[in-house]
Write a protein that holds these residues in place. Sequence first.
Motif, short mmCIF file in Angstrom:
data_model
loop_
_atom_site.label_atom_id
_atom_site.label_comp_id
_atom_site.label_asym_id
_atom_site.label_seq_id
_atom_site.Cartn_x
_atom_site.Cartn_y
_atom_site.Cartn_z
N ALA A 265 5.40 -10.57 10.95
CA ALA A 265 6.44 -10.40 9.94
C ALA A 265 6.18 -11.28 8.72
O ALA A 265 6.33 -10.85 7.57
CB ALA A 265 7.81 -10.72 10.53
N LEU A 266 5.76 -12.53 8.96
CA LEU A 266 5.59 -13.48 7.87
C LEU A 266 4.41 -13.14 6.97
O LEU A 266 4.40 -13.52 5.79
CB LEU A 266 5.41 -14.89 8.44
N SER A 267 3.41 -12.44 7.48
CA SER A 267 2.24 -12.12 6.66
C SER A 267 2.47 -10.92 5.74
O SER A 267 1.72 -10.74 4.78
CB SER A 267 1.03 -11.85 7.56
N ALA A 268 3.49 -10.11 6.01
CA ALA A 268 3.71 -8.88 5.24
C ALA A 268 3.80 -9.11 3.73
O ALA A 268 3.17 -8.38 2.95
CB ALA A 268 4.94 -8.16 5.76
N PRO A 269 4.58 -10.10 3.24
CA PRO A 269 4.69 -10.27 1.78
C PRO A 269 3.35 -10.57 1.10
O PRO A 269 3.19 -10.24 -0.09
CB PRO A 269 5.66 -11.45 1.63
N MET A 284 3.48 1.52 -6.73
CA MET A 284 2.87 0.94 -5.54
C MET A 284 3.92 0.36 -4.60
O MET A 284 3.73 0.34 -3.38
CB MET A 284 1.87 -0.14 -5.94
N LEU A 285 5.04 -0.10 -5.15
CA LEU A 285 6.12 -0.61 -4.30
C LEU A 285 6.66 0.52 -3.42
O LEU A 285 6.92 0.32 -2.23
CB LEU A 285 7.24 -1.19 -5.17
N GLY A 286 6.82 1.71 -4.00
CA GLY A 286 7.23 2.87 -3.21
C GLY A 286 6.22 3.18 -2.12
O GLY A 286 6.58 3.59 -1.02
N ALA A 287 4.93 2.98 -2.44
CA ALA A 287 3.89 3.22 -1.44
C ALA A 287 4.03 2.27 -0.26
O ALA A 287 3.82 2.66 0.90
CB ALA A 287 2.51 3.07 -2.10
N PHE A 288 4.39 1.02 -0.53
CA PHE A 288 4.61 0.06 0.56
C PHE A 288 5.81 0.46 1.42
O PHE A 288 5.78 0.35 2.64
CB PHE A 288 4.80 -1.35 -0.01
N LEU A 289 6.89 0.92 0.77
CA LEU A 289 8.07 1.37 1.51
C LEU A 289 7.73 2.56 2.40
O LEU A 289 8.16 2.64 3.55
CB LEU A 289 9.19 1.73 0.55
N ILE A 290 6.95 3.49 1.86
CA ILE A 290 6.55 4.66 2.64
C ILE A 290 5.66 4.25 3.80
O ILE A 290 5.81 4.74 4.93
CB ILE A 290 5.84 5.68 1.72
N ALA A 291 4.72 3.33 3.54
CA ALA A 291 3.82 2.86 4.60
C ALA A 291 4.61 2.23 5.74
O ALA A 291 4.33 2.48 6.92
CB ALA A 291 2.82 1.87 4.03
N ASN A 292 5.62 1.43 5.39
CA ASN A 292 6.43 0.78 6.42
C ASN A 292 7.23 1.79 7.22
O ASN A 292 7.31 1.70 8.46
CB ASN A 292 7.37 -0.24 5.76
N GLY A 323 -3.49 -9.84 14.06
CA GLY A 323 -4.32 -11.01 13.81
C GLY A 323 -5.68 -10.67 13.23
O GLY A 323 -6.20 -11.40 12.37
N LEU A 324 -6.28 -9.57 13.67
CA LEU A 324 -7.60 -9.19 13.18
C LEU A 324 -7.54 -8.46 11.85
O LEU A 324 -8.54 -8.42 11.11
CB LEU A 324 -8.30 -8.30 14.22
N LEU A 325 -6.39 -7.89 11.53
CA LEU A 325 -6.26 -7.10 10.29
C LEU A 325 -6.47 -7.96 9.05
O LEU A 325 -7.18 -7.55 8.12
CB LEU A 325 -4.88 -6.44 10.25
N GLY A 326 -5.86 -9.14 9.01
CA GLY A 326 -5.94 -9.99 7.83
C GLY A 326 -7.37 -10.32 7.42
O GLY A 326 -7.78 -10.05 6.27
N PRO A 327 -8.18 -10.89 8.32
CA PRO A 327 -9.58 -11.19 7.96
C PRO A 327 -10.36 -9.95 7.55
O PRO A 327 -11.19 -9.99 6.63
CB PRO A 327 -10.15 -11.81 9.24
N LEU A 328 -10.10 -8.81 8.21
CA LEU A 328 -10.82 -7.57 7.87
C LEU A 328 -10.48 -7.12 6.45
O LEU A 328 -11.38 -6.77 5.66
CB LEU A 328 -10.46 -6.48 8.88
N VAL A 329 -9.20 -7.12 6.12
CA VAL A 329 -8.77 -6.68 4.78
C VAL A 329 -9.33 -7.62 3.70
O VAL A 329 -9.80 -7.17 2.65
CB VAL A 329 -7.23 -6.62 4.71
N LEU A 354 -0.35 -2.96 9.62
CA LEU A 354 0.45 -4.12 9.99
C LEU A 354 1.82 -3.69 10.51
O LEU A 354 2.35 -4.27 11.47
CB LEU A 354 0.62 -5.05 8.79
N GLY A 355 2.41 -2.65 9.88
CA GLY A 355 3.70 -2.14 10.34
C GLY A 355 3.62 -1.60 11.76
O GLY A 355 4.55 -1.79 12.56
N VAL A 356 2.52 -0.92 12.08
CA VAL A 356 2.31 -0.43 13.45
C VAL A 356 2.26 -1.61 14.42
O VAL A 356 2.89 -1.60 15.48
CB VAL A 356 1.02 0.40 13.52
N ALA A 357 1.51 -2.64 14.02
CA ALA A 357 1.39 -3.82 14.89
C ALA A 357 2.73 -4.54 15.04
O ALA A 357 3.11 -4.93 16.15
CB ALA A 357 0.34 -4.78 14.32
#
Length: 436
Positions: A265-269, A284-292, A323-329, A354-357
């Motif tokens: 949760a804390l890494s999302a912003p 792009m903000l709408g894209a984040f809302l849709i992704a979530n 945990g693995l998503l951040g370094p990959l991105v 990240l939302g899935v995780a």
Amino acid sequence: MPDLDNLYSKLVNDEDTRVCRDIPDSACTRVPKNFFLQVGATTLTSLGDTLTNPKTTLAWLLGMVGAPVALVAWLVPIRESGSMLPQLLIAAQVRRYARRRGVWVMGSLIQAGALLAMGLVAWLTEGVLAGALIIACLVLFSLARGLCSVASKDVIGKTVPKSRRGRLNGLSTSLAGGAALAFGVYTLLRPPADDDMLFYASLLTGAALLWVLAALIYHRIDEEPGSTEGGANAVRRAISRVNLLRDDAPFRRFVITRALLLCSALSAPYYVVLAQDLQAGIGMLGAFLIANGLADSLSALVWGRMADESSRLVMIRAAFIAGLLGPLVLAVHYWAGLPESWQAWLFPLAFFVLGVAHSGVRVGRKTYVLDMADGDRRTDYVAVGNSAIGLILLATGLFGLLSGLIGAAGMLLLLSCIGLCGALLALNLPDVSLKS
């Protein structure tokens, strides 16, 4: 209700639709009805949480009324921690009632009243006074949220069998995610004007009505009476329950693991901040809302089914993904050499993963704490665990001091490492799920 029985049977995908090994026998025949009533109420309140998100709606509201910027920093800690910290005292009070359904209904109605008051304050006042009153309404809202949290875990424990609770949490999250997706599409296609106070007042009023409707639905749950022991002295009972962290090793390990898994949760912003650094537009903000919304609606029910098999494994898998998503991105962002326009869309895509995780972490830990214990011990686990996490959430505000030194990318990498530590610690948790 034959239709509900058939729908429930298809949903759980099991001929034995009444696995009543850990709930009262008298509640067995009412499981389908109680299951869907709780799904409906939880979906409505989850949607209400989306509409009143402190990172978007409430932050905008404070700016609209001319409140000091310093008050904005208190929105997320109060919203999240305010509902968790008092739960030790709340749990002892809730234990006075043999049926705790009414406690949830009362908490839901108080949340609705707090949102209506918030909208009224924004309409009639401005400046420091408006900001202070909105924060006060948020405190009341959060306390009532804690009331519902404690009561709901006990009601679920008495009305839904152990091997079906993950699906309840997953289905609710999926439905709420679908509604949040629709809201994200709407804001993407028709963003409100900055001075459209009527839109935001209507938003708060609509969210309040969701909690009222949820209360009406929840009131129809058939709940067996439970024990009322331990509710005589709230303070003494609260202090004694803190010893669970010292004496109950599996529970202590779960709380530590849950604290480490806050990274999802804390890494999302920081994904949003990195996208903004690329000068992404408001679309792009709408894209984040849709992704979530997509992440919740598509994954939560799957996580829920998996949690009924092993909520421990759900937490482990989801934590490793986060945990693995951040370094990959970050590796793709800095070293893949993608065009800047492509990089901008990398972050909403990562936000979806990240939302899935995060959905898996949330469904897994909710199911795990429900399955760890029975009766009043479950209420104690929820109260002590949430109070401890509330304190930790407040302490995470100190991370803001680090962000100025290591930047958004450094914070994302740090939180990813913390999440991986949580996944490794979860490997040592006992498996408490009941295999059906």
